[in-house]
Design a protein around this motif. Structure first.
Motif, PDB file in Angstrom:
ATOM      1  N   ILE A   6       0.728  -1.314  -0.054  1.00 41.84           N
ATOM      2  CA  ILE A   6       0.054  -0.016  -0.027  1.00 41.84           C
ATOM      3  C   ILE A   6       0.917   1.318   0.111  1.00 41.84           C
ATOM      4  N   PHE A   7       0.922   1.928  -1.097  1.00 36.63           N
ATOM      5  CA  PHE A   7       1.455   3.126  -1.112  1.00 36.63           C
ATOM      6  C   PHE A   7       0.586   4.474  -0.772  1.00 36.63           C
ATOM      7  N   ILE A   8       0.884   5.280   0.050  1.00 36.22           N
ATOM      8  CA  ILE A   8       0.020   6.286   0.665  1.00 36.22           C
ATOM      9  C   ILE A   8       0.669   7.723   0.664  1.00 36.22           C
ATOM     10  N   TYR A   9      -0.028   8.588  -0.254  1.00 43.11           N
ATOM     11  CA  TYR A   9       0.358   9.822  -0.217  1.00 43.11           C
ATOM     12  C   TYR A   9      -0.579  10.953   0.186  1.00 43.11           C
ATOM     13  N   GLU A  10      -0.296  11.272   1.623  1.00 46.16           N
ATOM     14  CA  GLU A  10      -0.822  12.192   2.360  1.00 46.16           C
ATOM     15  C   GLU A  10      -0.129  13.022   3.213  1.00 46.16           C
TER      16      GLU A  10
END
Length: 225
Positions: A106-110
């Motif tokens: 899971i790649f998260i950009y926040e």
């Protein structure tokens, strides 16, 4: 006789304060993304494959990467980014946008929009920690990757807050099993230490193809080719 329609300045100020508070609550409520999330779920079916799923999610830098599958043609890529989102909103919709797909990575950009909205880095990190806990409760073997909030010309005045958040994220990831930090900050700076303008579209916030090519040069180390 008192005019029932007359309000004192203090009363008007009080009413205005309440109105502004209600507007801010509405803006910060995850419910504003309800229709968009429903549309994402409807238009992004769960892959019918036994192969590992690599899921990308977060705000508009993910959502606008519409050709991400072409960068990783041999892998099963799912993109559930939703534009303008913040960490607390992804936390709210984690079941729909992450867990239902049962991804292995899971790649998260926040954090980008969080900083721009005035949140402090510690608050943002605490929300990201809650998100990790929620994901690992359902998917204990999933590898979670935090993509560092990017530098951009349009938000360069917030540079110090971004750098502080990235440092906090990196420290947390180093101490946490199955969570890693992906630094895309450094590769998108020019020789003067500022964001490369040529990798952004006209708004100087979102990437063009050159920007995503730079992301790929780093992310390919986390996805088998």
């Amino acid at each position: 006789m008192t005019n029932p329609f007359y309000s004192s300045p203090k009363t008007l100020l009080f009413l205005l304060t309440i109105l502004l508070s209600l507007q801010l609550q509405a803006q910060n409520s995850p419910e504003k993304f309800k229709e968009e999330v429903e549309s994402i779920v409807q238009n992004t079916p769960i892959p019918n494959s036994a192969e590992p799923i690599y899921l990308f999610t977060g705000s508009s830098s993910i959502r606008k990467w519409t050709d991400i599958q072409e960068y990783f043609p041999d892998q099963t890529i799912v993109n559930t980014g939703f534009g303008g989102s913040q960490a607390h909103e992804l936390l709210f919709y984690a079941n729909q946008l992450i867990i239902r797909y049962q991804p292995q990575n899971i790649f998260i950009y926040e954090g980008d929009n969080d900083i721009a909205s005035g949140k402090n880095p510690v608050t943002i990190l605490n929300t990201m920690k809650k998100l990790v806990t929620k994901i690992h409760k359902s998917l204990p073997e999933a590898e979670i990757h935090f993509i560092s909030p990017k530098p951009s010309p349009s938000r360069w005045e917030l540079k110090e807050q971004y750098e502080a958040l990235n440092r906090l994220m990196e420290i947390y990831c180093k101490k946490t099993d199955k969570v890693s930090f992906i630094n895309i900050w450094d590769i998108t700076l020019n020789e003067n230490g500022k964001p490369m303008p040529e990798i952004f579209i006209e708004d100087m916030l979102h990437y063009n193809d050159k920007g995503y090519d730079l992301w790929y040069s780093v992310l390919k180390n986390y996805i088998p080719q």
